[in-house]
Design a protein around this motif. Structure first.
Motif, PDB file in Angstrom:
ATOM      1  N   ASP A 130       0.832  -1.210   0.000  1.00 58.64           N
ATOM      2  CA  ASP A 130       0.000   0.000   0.000  1.00 58.64           C
ATOM      3  C   ASP A 130       0.864   1.256   0.000  1.00 58.64           C
ATOM      4  O   ASP A 130       0.582   2.221  -0.723  1.00 58.64           O
ATOM      5  CB  ASP A 130      -0.920   0.002   1.223  1.00 58.64           C
ATOM      6  N   THR A 152     -13.790   0.568   7.488  1.00 61.77           N
ATOM      7  CA  THR A 152     -12.891  -0.436   6.923  1.00 61.77           C
ATOM      8  C   THR A 152     -11.700  -0.655   7.849  1.00 61.77           C
ATOM      9  O   THR A 152     -11.424   0.151   8.736  1.00 61.77           O
ATOM     10  CB  THR A 152     -12.385  -0.015   5.528  1.00 61.77           C
ATOM     11  N   ASN A 185      -7.692  -3.214   8.217  1.00 62.91           N
ATOM     12  CA  ASN A 185      -6.642  -3.876   7.448  1.00 62.91           C
ATOM     13  C   ASN A 185      -6.275  -5.260   7.977  1.00 62.91           C
ATOM     14  O   ASN A 185      -5.261  -5.822   7.594  1.00 62.91           O
ATOM     15  CB  ASN A 185      -5.387  -2.998   7.394  1.00 62.91           C
ATOM     16  N   GLN A 216      -9.421   1.514   4.228  1.00 58.91           N
ATOM     17  CA  GLN A 216      -8.508   0.387   4.219  1.00 58.91           C
ATOM     18  C   GLN A 216      -9.074  -0.693   3.295  1.00 58.91           C
ATOM     19  O   GLN A 216     -10.114  -0.513   2.674  1.00 58.91           O
ATOM     20  CB  GLN A 216      -8.324  -0.141   5.640  1.00 58.91           C
ATOM     21  N   ARG A 217      -8.397  -1.833   3.231  1.00 56.97           N
ATOM     22  CA  ARG A 217      -8.725  -2.844   2.219  1.00 56.97           C
ATOM     23  C   ARG A 217      -9.937  -3.717   2.555  1.00 56.97           C
ATOM     24  O   ARG A 217     -10.580  -4.266   1.657  1.00 56.97           O
ATOM     25  CB  ARG A 217      -7.518  -3.756   1.987  1.00 56.97           C
TER      26      ARG A 217
END
Length: 248
Positions: free
Chosen positions: A24, A180, A182, A213-214
């Protein structure tokens, strides 16, 4: 971007989100992962962060429970004080992990009588020193990154609870992506907490607003209250207020 600028950006991101991934950072700064790895190794040797597989962890997050050296501490203390207003005597309260949750635990008024259920070891440590609250710690495998219990048995136990209120320590939040994170296992625990609670309060310093975030925890409409250090009428919060979320 100069090395000094890269490392300043890295340090800010790791303190803000507790954990960062090399891939990232590479994309965000348009540099190679090898460059990022060299930066992380150097910063770890300087004691600025903790090098981990695929990225780095915040050193401030992994200091001792008694330490005051956490990122944006004053803002987190203000959030904790405001969040305490949501708690009423007799409530069953679920809490996740994170430094803001720890500040909440430290800020509980001594006359409060309630039951706190947590997966966070540092938060449980603070709760047990409170004179009038009952404490339930849901334990199993401990995530060293987040300092909370994780795994299928934890999720199952949480789903057997009906809480009046849930406080979520928040990694990232924005209008489009909702909340969100990680860490997959942490997300699964937070999802179970949301399902098992009548009301959800997201605790977030302002810097985490409008970030993502992912891994998705929930849509924005799943939470009822957003607690930040800002005045509720601050312009930064108005897009969130417009969605119908209570802002305090």
């Amino acid at each position: 971007m100069l090395k000094k600028e890269r490392q300043s950006f890295i340090l800010h991101q790791v303190n803000l989100h507790n954990k960062v991934l090399s891939v990232d950072l590479s994309q965000q700064m348009a540099v190679s992962e090898d460059t990022i790895r060299r930066d992380l190794n150097e910063m770890a040797k300087q004691g600025k962060l903790i090098k981990a597989h695929g990225g780095a962890l915040s050193k401030s997050f992994h200091l001792s429970i008694a330490s005051d050296h956490v990122y944006a501490l004053n803002s987190k203390k203000r959030i904790a004080t405001k969040a305490c207003r949501l708690i009423k005597d007799g409530m069953f309260v679920l809490t996740s992990g994170g430094t803001t949750i720890i500040e909440l635990a430290k800020s509980l008024p001594p006359e409060l009588t309630a039951t706190f259920i947590t997966v966070s070891l540092p938060a449980a440590y603070e709760y047990i020193h409170h004179p009038n609250i009952e404490v339930i710690f849901i334990g199993d495998k401990i995530s060293k990154n987040s300092q909370i219990s994780i795994g299928g048995s934890v999720v199952s136990r949480i789903k057997g609870i009906r809480a009046d209120l849930c406080f979520l320590g928040t990694n990232a939040i924005d209008i489009k992506n909702g909340i969100t994170d990680n860490d997959w296992e942490v997300v699964e625990v937070k999802k179970a907490m949301i399902e098992s609670s009548d009301r959800i309060a997201s605790l977030s310093i302002t810097e985490k607003l409008n970030t993502a975030q992912r891994i998705k925890v929930c849509d924005l409409n799943c939470i009822h209250t957003l607690v930040t250090e800002l005045d509720p009428e601050h312009e930064t919060l108005q897009p969130y207020k417009a969605t119908g979320i209570e802002i305090i």
